[in-house]
Write a protein that holds these residues in place. Structure first.
Motif, mmCIF file in Angstrom:
data_model
loop_
_atom_site.group_PDB
_atom_site.id
_atom_site.type_symbol
_atom_site.label_atom_id
_atom_site.label_comp_id
_atom_site.label_asym_id
_atom_site.label_seq_id
_atom_site.Cartn_x
_atom_site.Cartn_y
_atom_site.Cartn_z
ATOM 1 N N LYS A 1 0.819 -1.222 0.000
ATOM 2 C CA LYS A 1 0.000 0.000 0.000
ATOM 3 C C LYS A 1 0.853 1.272 0.000
ATOM 4 O O LYS A 1 0.707 2.142 0.873
ATOM 5 C CB LYS A 1 -0.948 0.003 1.203
ATOM 6 N N GLU B 1 -0.875 4.607 0.351
ATOM 7 C CA GLU B 1 -1.310 4.954 1.702
ATOM 8 C C GLU B 1 -0.135 5.549 2.491
ATOM 9 O O GLU B 1 -0.279 6.556 3.201
ATOM 10 C CB GLU B 1 -1.840 3.704 2.414
ATOM 11 N N LYS C 1 0.979 9.321 2.159
ATOM 12 C CA LYS C 1 0.251 10.357 2.904
ATOM 13 C C LYS C 1 0.977 10.753 4.191
ATOM 14 O O LYS C 1 0.663 11.778 4.794
ATOM 15 C CB LYS C 1 -1.159 9.873 3.254
ATOM 16 N N THR D 1 1.302 -0.867 7.153
ATOM 17 C CA THR D 1 0.424 -1.312 6.072
ATOM 18 C C THR D 1 0.459 -2.827 5.879
ATOM 19 O O THR D 1 -0.299 -3.357 5.078
ATOM 20 C CB THR D 1 0.777 -0.594 4.750
#
Length: 532
Positions: A88, A91, A94, A106
């Motif tokens: 990920k 993700e 961010k 993750t």
């Protein structure tokens, strides 16, 4: 206390231990340190630092010294880049510029990203006999443990500035008018590190403004959670905090005028602590690695991955046998066999089965072997089944370790040790060995294609004349019987060997034929060759 080095303690780790005692004196306790930022997979290059400290710790303890071995997780560092091998990644993007303890795992296993990588190494180090005391810098900073150290840095920022400039050329020196702040802040509102210090009251209060969200804050070093020293000052501050007397460094840090030399100045001039004794370690490269076990585009490999191929004692041996300031490669190709053979030879020398060239070599081999052991030093020599032989046995028995133990008549108290080596051998031969090294017996009753009539006749003679008496023959005599079949039929032995390998494994070459026959056994050989 005496500084005379016992002759039998002759490894580079012993030499380093002597240097520490000589330079730091006779102490109640010697703190040896290592550490890393858990920003991604902890790889074998990182492991070199850990085991370097472990070897020196063992050398100090060999001299009867009390040693504290600390391993710092620099988990209050900034998350700067998403490694390629993380799940990920979109993700994780961010959370760039946040402390890595605030980045989610993750993988979905641990409470945060940093902890995931910490757990990976903490659970594996005991397998190779390394058991440091782990320190977590995020929790220490957030508990305001370093308030006084940060205050001292802020009050001595001009001194630190001079230290940082000491080894820089004119183009990179900070100018007298440049503002320098040794402490940085994670914004207490958005957690980003993109902040600028705007004021300092000379004691504990620091003001800053966040470039990311615009928030302005005045925090107190004694109570606020967001402040942290830059690493070039954080390092010497913690030397003083933990009273570190030894910490190695990679060649990029320990080179003349590098970060260690700068930290040494800060340590003495600001914190009043003589920098620890250090030693340079070089990089570790990988040889013969396919993409299979790579954790970042085939260029990084972790300790658990290496332990799939190398028994803990052998992996320790690899690192301990190389000079610490020399680069070397950990192999995953055919050289794996050579590494196991080197370890086994050292072990045989230690127990007197092989003879060392001279007494100095004997002492060095004994010390190397001692430092390679995980915990307890065996009083009797462990059973040795050569790694190469294990790969042959395992392929012959389709990976059935218990059949290998039975074939080799492994004593009960040695079975776990041989099982561990067999597990490594099977992983290597199935995933990393060159294709020409791999084989599987032909047990489906099929015949090899393209055999000449004389070759078939020779195989038939082996099946009818040699196999019935092979259990009564030793390996040398069995080889002579096979040679005789070729001679009696007017062909070169090599031609017969090639034909026999084709019949057994569908390849033109394989393990040494007579020993291979012994491993396969009369019953299975009769089954395979009897179809001809």
């Amino acid at each position: 206390m005496t500084n005379e080095r016992p002759k039998e303690l002759c490894h580079w780790a012993d030499i380093q231990a002597d240097k520490i005692i000589r330079e730091k004196g006779d102490l109640e306790s010697y703190t040896c340190a290592s550490g890393i930022t858990p920003s991604g997979t902890v790889h074998l290059g990182n492991f070199r630092e850990i085991i370097t400290v472990d070897l020196v710790v063992r050398a100090l303890r060999s001299r009867g010294k009390n040693v504290r071995f600390i391993y710092s997780w620099d988990d209050y560092d900034v998350f700067r880049k998403v490694p390629k091998n993380m799940p990920k990644p979109e993700e994780l993007e961010k959370y760039l510029r946040l402390p890595i303890t605030l980045v989610p795992d993750t993988f979905g296993r641990d409470e945060n990203y940093a902890r995931h990588h910490e757990v990976d190494i903490e659970t594996q180090l005991p397998r190779v006999g390394i058991k440091p005391e782990f320190l977590y810098q995020a929790s220490r900073y957030r508990a305001n443990r370093y308030a006084e150290g940060m205050k001292k840095a802020m009050q001595n920022r001009e001194v630190i500035k001079q230290c940082l400039n000491e080894y820089r050329d004119d183009a990179h020196k900070m100018k007298p008018e440049d503002k320098y702040w040794p402490v940085a802040a994670f914004c207490c509102k958005c957690n980003h590190d993109e902040t600028d210090i705007t004021d300092y009251d000379g004691e504990y209060k620091i003001s800053y403004k966040c470039r990311n969200c615009g928030h302005e804050e005045t925090g107190d070093l004694r109570t606020s959670k967001e402040f942290k020293l830059g690493w070039r000052v954080d390092w010497p501050m913690r030397w003083n905090e933990e009273k570190v007397v030894f910490e190695p460094g990679g060649k990029d840090h320990v080179s003349p005028g590098g970060s260690y030399d700068t930290a040494k100045l800060v340590s003495k001039r600001v914190y009043g602590w003589d920098a620890p004794v250090t030693m340079k370690y070089d990089f570790v490269s990988l040889k013969g690695l396919t993409g299979k076990m790579s954790s970042s585009s085939g260029k990084v490999i972790s300790l658990p991955d290496a332990l799939l191929i190398y028994q803990p004692e052998v992996l320790r041996y690899i690192f301990a046998s190389n000079k610490v300031d020399h680069e070397f490669a950990v192999s995953f190709d055919i050289d794996v066999i050579a590494m196991y053979e080197a370890y086994d030879k050292t072990e045989r020398i230690v127990f007197g089965l092989d003879k060392a060239k001279n007494d100095d070599i004997l002492l060095k081999e004994k010390r190397l072997w001692q430092l390679s052991q995980v915990e307890n030093i065996p009083e009797k020599m462990p059973m040795q089944i050569p790694f190469r032989l294990l790969t042959t046995l395992l392929q012959t028995y389709s990976g059935d370790v218990e059949k290998v133990l039975e074939n080799q008549k492994v004593p009960e108290d040695q079975k776990d040790y041989i099982r561990a080596r067999a597990k490594c051998a099977w992983t290597w031969v199935t995933e990393f060995a060159p294709e020409e090294f791999k084989f599987a017996l032909i047990t489906d009753g099929s015949k090899a294609d393209g055999l000449a009539e004389v070759e078939v006749k020779c195989i038939q003679e082996i099946a009818s004349n040699v196999l019935p008496k092979m259990d009564d023959l030793d390996e040398k005599s069995l080889g002579q019987e096979i040679y005789a079949v070729a001679t009696n039929n007017g062909i070169e032995p090599k031609q017969l060997f090639t034909a026999t390998y084709k019949a057994l494994i569908g390849k033109e070459q394989g393990p040494r034929l007579a020993s291979f026959f012994k491993i396969i056994g009369k019953e299975k050989l009769t089954q395979i060759l009897g179809v001809y």
